[in-house]
Scaffold this motif. Structure first.
Motif, PDB file in Angstrom:
ATOM      1  N   GLY A   1     -28.229  13.993  12.596  1.00 34.31           N
ATOM      2  CA  GLY A   1     -27.667  15.007  11.723  1.00 34.31           C
ATOM      3  C   GLY A   1     -28.131  14.872  10.288  1.00 34.31           C
ATOM      4  O   GLY A   1     -28.388  15.873   9.602  1.00 34.31           O
ATOM      5  N   VAL A   2     -28.277  13.644   9.827  1.00 39.46           N
ATOM      6  CA  VAL A   2     -28.743  13.425   8.450  1.00 39.46           C
ATOM      7  C   VAL A   2     -30.188  13.880   8.290  1.00 39.46           C
ATOM      8  O   VAL A   2     -30.557  14.508   7.286  1.00 39.46           O
ATOM      9  CB  VAL A   2     -28.589  11.942   8.080  1.00 39.46           C
ATOM     10  CG1 VAL A   2     -29.209  11.661   6.711  1.00 39.46           C
ATOM     11  CG2 VAL A   2     -27.123  11.536   8.088  1.00 39.46           C
ATOM     12  N   ARG A   3     -31.020  13.607   9.277  1.00 42.52           N
ATOM     13  CA  ARG A   3     -32.440  13.992   9.203  1.00 42.52           C
ATOM     14  C   ARG A   3     -32.616  15.507   9.161  1.00 42.52           C
ATOM     15  O   ARG A   3     -33.602  15.995   8.602  1.00 42.52           O
ATOM     16  CB  ARG A   3     -33.201  13.430  10.404  1.00 42.52           C
ATOM     17  CG  ARG A   3     -33.284  11.914  10.456  1.00 42.52           C
ATOM     18  CD  ARG A   3     -34.194  11.370   9.400  1.00 42.52           C
ATOM     19  NE  ARG A   3     -34.321   9.913   9.490  1.00 42.52           N
ATOM     20  CZ  ARG A   3     -34.941   9.158   8.591  1.00 42.52           C
ATOM     21  NH1 ARG A   3     -35.501   9.732   7.542  1.00 42.52           N
ATOM     22  NH2 ARG A   3     -35.013   7.850   8.739  1.00 42.52           N
ATOM     23  N   LEU A   4     -31.681  16.241   9.739  1.00 42.14           N
ATOM     24  CA  LEU A   4     -31.820  17.701   9.774  1.00 42.14           C
ATOM     25  C   LEU A   4     -31.743  18.340   8.397  1.00 42.14           C
ATOM     26  O   LEU A   4     -32.077  19.518   8.236  1.00 42.14           O
ATOM     27  CB  LEU A   4     -30.739  18.306  10.674  1.00 42.14           C
ATOM     28  CG  LEU A   4     -30.888  18.079  12.177  1.00 42.14           C
ATOM     29  CD1 LEU A   4     -29.721  18.710  12.926  1.00 42.14           C
ATOM     30  CD2 LEU A   4     -32.200  18.635  12.700  1.00 42.14           C
ATOM     31  N   ASN A   5     -31.314  17.588   7.377  1.00 35.49           N
ATOM     32  CA  ASN A   5     -31.238  18.136   6.023  1.00 35.49           C
ATOM     33  C   ASN A   5     -32.596  18.195   5.329  1.00 35.49           C
ATOM     34  O   ASN A   5     -32.688  18.729   4.222  1.00 35.49           O
ATOM     35  CB  ASN A   5     -30.271  17.312   5.168  1.00 35.49           C
ATOM     36  CG  ASN A   5     -28.827  17.480   5.613  1.00 35.49           C
ATOM     37  OD1 ASN A   5     -28.310  18.592   5.682  1.00 35.49           O
ATOM     38  ND2 ASN A   5     -28.173  16.371   5.934  1.00 35.49           N
ATOM     39  N   LYS A   6     -33.621  17.670   5.965  1.00 28.38           N
ATOM     40  CA  LYS A   6     -34.959  17.738   5.371  1.00 28.38           C
ATOM     41  C   LYS A   6     -35.449  19.185   5.383  1.00 28.38           C
ATOM     42  O   LYS A   6     -35.300  19.893   6.378  1.00 28.38           O
ATOM     43  CB  LYS A   6     -35.919  16.851   6.156  1.00 28.38           C
ATOM     44  CG  LYS A   6     -37.320  16.799   5.556  1.00 28.38           C
ATOM     45  CD  LYS A   6     -38.227  15.859   6.339  1.00 28.38           C
ATOM     46  CE  LYS A   6     -39.631  15.833   5.745  1.00 28.38           C
ATOM     47  NZ  LYS A   6     -40.533  14.929   6.490  1.00 28.38           N
ATOM     48  N   PRO A   7     -36.045  19.661   4.293  1.00 28.81           N
ATOM     49  CA  PRO A   7     -36.525  21.055   4.249  1.00 28.81           C
ATOM     50  C   PRO A   7     -37.529  21.344   5.349  1.00 28.81           C
ATOM     51  O   PRO A   7     -38.373  20.509   5.689  1.00 28.81           O
ATOM     52  CB  PRO A   7     -37.164  21.161   2.864  1.00 28.81           C
ATOM     53  CG  PRO A   7     -36.510  20.097   2.065  1.00 28.81           C
ATOM     54  CD  PRO A   7     -36.216  18.968   3.005  1.00 28.81           C
ATOM     55  N   TYR A   8     -37.424  22.533   5.902  1.00 29.82           N
ATOM     56  CA  TYR A   8     -38.332  22.973   6.955  1.00 29.82           C
ATOM     57  C   TYR A   8     -39.498  23.701   6.308  1.00 29.82           C
ATOM     58  O   TYR A   8     -39.335  24.771   5.708  1.00 29.82           O
ATOM     59  CB  TYR A   8     -37.606  23.892   7.932  1.00 29.82           C
ATOM     60  CG  TYR A   8     -38.484  24.426   9.042  1.00 29.82           C
ATOM     61  CD1 TYR A   8     -38.891  23.599  10.080  1.00 29.82           C
ATOM     62  CD2 TYR A   8     -38.909  25.745   9.036  1.00 29.82           C
ATOM     63  CE1 TYR A   8     -39.692  24.079  11.098  1.00 29.82           C
ATOM     64  CE2 TYR A   8     -39.721  26.240  10.052  1.00 29.82           C
ATOM     65  CZ  TYR A   8     -40.101  25.399  11.081  1.00 29.82           C
ATOM     66  OH  TYR A   8     -40.911  25.875  12.087  1.00 29.82           O
ATOM     67  N   THR A   9     -40.674  23.114   6.399  1.00 27.03           N
ATOM     68  CA  THR A   9     -41.865  23.681   5.743  1.00 27.03           C
ATOM     69  C   THR A   9     -42.935  24.106   6.732  1.00 27.03           C
ATOM     70  O   THR A   9     -43.908  24.746   6.338  1.00 27.03           O
ATOM     71  CB  THR A   9     -42.469  22.651   4.773  1.00 27.03           C
ATOM     72  OG1 THR A   9     -42.781  21.445   5.491  1.00 27.03           O
ATOM     73  CG2 THR A   9     -41.485  22.326   3.650  1.00 27.03           C
ATOM     74  N   VAL A  10     -42.788  23.746   8.009  1.00 32.61           N
ATOM     75  CA  VAL A  10     -43.782  24.116   9.015  1.00 32.61           C
ATOM     76  C   VAL A  10     -43.597  25.592   9.347  1.00 32.61           C
ATOM     77  O   VAL A  10     -42.530  25.999   9.818  1.00 32.61           O
ATOM     78  CB  VAL A  10     -43.638  23.261  10.286  1.00 32.61           C
ATOM     79  CG1 VAL A  10     -44.691  23.647  11.308  1.00 32.61           C
ATOM     80  CG2 VAL A  10     -43.734  21.783   9.941  1.00 32.61           C
TER      81      VAL A  10
END
Length: 646
Positions: free
Chosen positions: A447-456
C-alpha cells in the motif's frame, strides 16, 4: 530432392505399419528402423506424415504394433543415453524418436484402456533388453525408462549442452557418470558460470521438453473428478530422478535470464531468428506444470525459513540443504517445490524478480518506430510462475514487497487485466492477476509503494489522469467492474478487498479515481441492486470501509475524495433511508427490472453518462472470440442496469 525422398520413405513406413494385419516382430530391426534412421527435417513433418486418423486406426485394429512401436522408440532413446549420443546419426535418431512419441502419446492417453500402458511391462518384452531393466534385474516400466532417458539427454554434451572438455570421439563424456550440475543451461540461481550457447542445443532441448510436457498432459484426458494421480509427474519430481536439481535450476535460470530485446537494435527480431524464445516458453510451461503438481504431501516446508546456504554459486550446489525431506506419511515429495522454497539469497531473489519484471513489461514497451521491439506472448505463464514463487517461498514474497520493483509487477498486471476484461477465453488470466494483487495487498509495504507517481504512459482505454499507482489501480478496477463480462462478477469482492487493504496508506487520490469510487458506490447502493441478491450488500460495505479508512488515516491529503463525497452526499442519504418493508422492496426490484430489460434490448451494458476520453493511442478491450464458453454462474443483475439510478 533427397529431402522429398526421405519424407516419402517415412510415409511409406507409416502406411506399411497401419495396413499390416499381422503383428510385426520386435526383432525385425529393418522394418522399425525406417521410423527413425531417415532424417525427417522437423516435428511439423512428423505431424503431417502421421495423421491422427491412422494413429487411432492403428490403436484399435493393430494394438500390438502400436505397443511395439512405442517400445522400440523408448528403447532407442535409452540406448542413445547409455552410449552418450556421441554421433550425429544417434542424435538424429533421438530427435526422430522424440518427435514420433510426441505425436503418438496424446492418442494413447485419450483411450482409458491404454493409459496404463507405459506403466506396465509389455508381454514378451521383459528381460529382452537390459537397458530397460532396473537395478534388481526386474523390468522397468516404459514410462520410467523414458523419463530417465530424456532427463539424461537434456544434459548430453554436444547435443543439448556445451561440453566442458575437448570434443572428440575418444574424449566424449559418459552420460551415466557426469555430474549434471556442471552442465546447468544458464547462469543464475545456484550457478555462476555462463555456458556457451548454440542454437542447435536450444532446438534439441525444446524438442525433448515438448515430449516431457506431452507426457505430463495425461491428466487432461482423464474424466473430471478422477482421483488417479499423475504418475509421470510424481516420478519426474521425485528423488528417483537424479537430475531433478539441475533440471530445476536450468528451467528457472533460462526463463529469468531471457532478454527478448537484446542490444535494443530496432527490428532485430525480423532480421535474426531467436532460437531461445521457443525453448524459454516450453521450459516455463514445464516448470509451472511440475510446480503445480501435488503429490498429496502436507509436510513440505514452504516458508523459506531453513538455515544454511540454499544454493551456492558454481556447480557446488549444497545437496545437504536441498536434500528431500521425508513427508509425514512417507510419500514422495515434489523436489521442485522443495528446491523453490529453499532459495533465500538476496542476489538470487534479485535475479528472479528482475527477469520476471523484464518479461512482464515487454508488451508495454513503447518506441517511436512501430513494432520495432520483439513482443513475447507467454505473459500468462510468467504470472503463474510469479504466483508459485510467492506461494511457496515467503522470503521471496517479503523481498518483492520491500523492493521498489514491486511496481514493475503491478503495472503489467493491471495492463493485462484491463486488456482481457471483455474476453471470456482469458478469464484464467484475470483470476491469476487479481489473486496476485490480493496476495500482495495484504502487506503494508504494498500500500505504501502505491503512492509513487504513475509516469508510465502505456496506451490503454482508460481515462487520462495524473496521479499515483493507486489511482491507476482504482481506475482499472472500475473499468473491469463496469465493462467486464459476466463471468468476472465473482471477482468483484476480491477487487474491492484489494482497495480496502491498501486504503489506509493512500495519501492522495486524484479526482478521477475519487469519482470512480463514488460512482461504484452509487451503482451498488441502489435499492433494486441491493435487494436482488443476498450478498450484494457486501460490495457497499467494502466501499464504505474504503472511505472510512482514507478519512480516518489519510484525511489531510485526500481533499479530492472528501470533495467528491460531499458533492455526492445524496447517495449516502438514500442509502441511509433504504426501504425496509416487503412491498417497497418488491416494487423497487420489479420496476427496475422491467425498465432495464427494455433498455438492454436497445443499448446493452451502456452507461448513461459519457466516459472521459481514453489515452491517446489506446485500443478498446478485445471482446470474446467466437466459440468461447458462456457464463455458467448464477445470473446477477445486468451491468447495464446499474447506471439507471433513481
Amino acid at each position: 530432392m533427397g529431402n522429398s525422398d526421405t519424407k516419402l520413405n517415412f510415409r511409406k513406413a507409416v502406411i506399411q505399419l497401419t495396413t499390416k494385419t499381422q503383428p510385426v516382430e520386435a526383432q525385425d530391426e529393418a522394418f522399425w528402423d525406417q521410423f527413425w534412421t531417415d532424417s525427417v527435417t522437423s516435428v511439423q513433418d512428423v505431424f503431417a506424415l502421421v495423421p491422427a486418423a491412422e494413429i487411432r486406426a492403428l490403436r484399435e485394429e493393430s494394438p500390438s504394433n502400436l505397443a511395439t512401436l512405442c517400445y522400440k522408440a523408448v528403447e532407442k532413446l535409452v540406448m542413445a543415453a547409455e552410449s552418450s549420443c556421441a554421433t550425429a546419426k544417434e542424435q538424429q535418431t533421438v530427435l526422430n524418436c522424440v518427435r514420433l512419441l510426441t505425436r503418438i502419446l496424446p492418442y494413447i492417453f485419450e483411450d482409458a484402456d491404454w493409459r496404463g500402458f507405459f506403466w506396465s511391462t509389455l508381454p514378451g518384452q521383459a528381460g529382452e533388453n537390459d537397458s530397460l531393466n532396473d537395478e534388481d534385474g526386474g523390468s522397468m516400466p516404459l514410462a520410467q525408462s523414458l523419463l530417465n532417458a530424456l532427463s539424461d539427454l537434456l544434459f548430453c554434451p554436444d547435443f543439448t549442452v556445451a561440453p566442458n572438455k575437448k570434443a572428440g570421439p575418444e574424449t566424449h563424456e559418459d552420460l551415466q557418470s557426469i555430474d549434471s550440475c556442471e552442465y546447468i543451461w544458464e547462469s543464475g540461481v545456484g550457478f555462476a558460470h555462463s555456458p556457451a550457447q548454440y542454437p542447435h542445443h536450444d532446438q534439441n532441448r525444446s524438442e525433448i521438453l515438448k515430449l516431457l510436457l506431452t507426457c505430463f498432459s495425461e491428466t487432461m484426458y482423464q474424466p473430471p473428478g478422477d482421483p488417479l494421480p499423475n504418475q509421470w509427474l510424481t516420478y519426474f519430481a521425485s528423488s528417483e530422478n537424479r537430475h531433478a536439481l539441475p533440471l530445476f535450476t536450468s528451467l528457472l535460470n533460462i526463463v529469468c535470464a531471457y532478454d527478448p530485446i537484446g542490444y535494443g537494435m530496432p527490428y532485430n527480431h525480423l532480421l535474426f531468428s531467436d532460437y531461445r524464445e521457443p525453448t524459454v516458453e516450453v521450459a516455463l510451461q514445464l516448470l509451472i506444470v511440475v510446480l503445480d503438481h501435488d503429490n498429496g504431501q502436507s509436510a513440505i516446508s514452504v516458508d523459506g525459513t531453513t538455515t544454511g546456504t540454499a544454493m551456492d554459486q558454481g556447480a557446488e550446489i549444497t545437496r545437504e540443504v536441498l536434500a528431500p525431506q521425508e513427508g509425514s506419511q512417507g510419500e514422495p515429495q515434489n523436489l521442485f517445490v522443495n528446491y523453490l522454497s529453499r532459495i533465500h539469497r538476496e542476489e538470487d531473489f534479485h535475479f528472479i524478480l528482475k527477469g520476471i519484471t523484464n518479461l512482464l513489461n515487454n508488451p508495454l514497451i513503447q518506441t517511436y518506430l512501430p513494432n520495432s521491439c520483439k513482443k513475447i506472448n507467454f505473459h500468462q505463464e510468467i504470472l503463474v510462475l510469479f504466483w508459485k514463487l510467492c506461494e511457496f517461498n515467503k522470503k521471496f514474497l517479503f523481498y518483492v514487497l520491500k523492493s521498489s520493483d514491486v511496481l514493475d509487477v503491478i503495472a503489467p498486471i493491471l495492463y493485462h487485466l484491463n486488456d482481457s476484461r471483455q474476453d471470456q477465453s482469458r478469464v484464467g488470466l484475470m483470476h491469476i492477476g487479481v489473486f496476485i494483487l490480493l496476495l500482495l495487498s495484504g502487506e503494508r509495504n504494498f500500500g505504501v509503494r502505491l503512492n509513487k507517481p504513475y509516469t508510465v504512459r502505456v496506451p490503454m482505454d482508460i481515462p487520462v489522469f495524473t496521479g499515483t499507482h493507486a489511482d491507476f489501480l482504482i481506475i482499472v478496477f472500475h473499468k473491469i467492474i463496469t465493462t467486464g463480462h459476466q463471468r468476472l462478477q465473482p471477482l468483484f469482492d476480491c477487487l474491492l478487498t484489494i482497495i480496502v487493504n491498501v486504503s489506509p496508506y493512500l495519501k492522495s487520490l486524484s479526482m478521477v479515481a475519487s469519482t470512480k469510487l463514488l460512482h461504484l458506490l452509487e451503482a451498488f447502493s441502489t435499492p433494486w441492486f441491493l435487494f436482488s441478491n443476498p450478498s450484494n450488500h457486501h460490495l457497499v460495505f467494502f466501499l464504505l470501509e474504503v472511505f472510512n479508512n482514507i478519512i480516518q488515516y489519510q484525511f489531510d491529503g485526500n481533499a479530492n475524495l472528501v470533495y467528491t463525497i460531499i458533492r455526492k452526499r445524496n447517495v449516502f442519504h438514500q442509502l441511509a433511508n433504504l426501504p425496509t418493508d416487503r412491498a417497497s422492496i418488491e416494487k423497487a426490484v420489479s420496476r427496475k427490472r422491467k425498465g432495464s430489460e427494455a433498455s438492454q434490448r436497445s443499448v446493452p451494458n451502456s452507461p448513461t453518462v459519457a466516459d472521459p476520453p481514453s489515452m491517446e493511442g489506446s485500443f478498446p478491450a478485445k471482446e470474446a472470440q467466437p466459440g468461447t464458453l458462456k457464463a455458467t454462474l448464477a445470473e446477477m443483475p445486468g451491468k447495464g442496469w446499474w447506471w439507471e439510478l433513481s
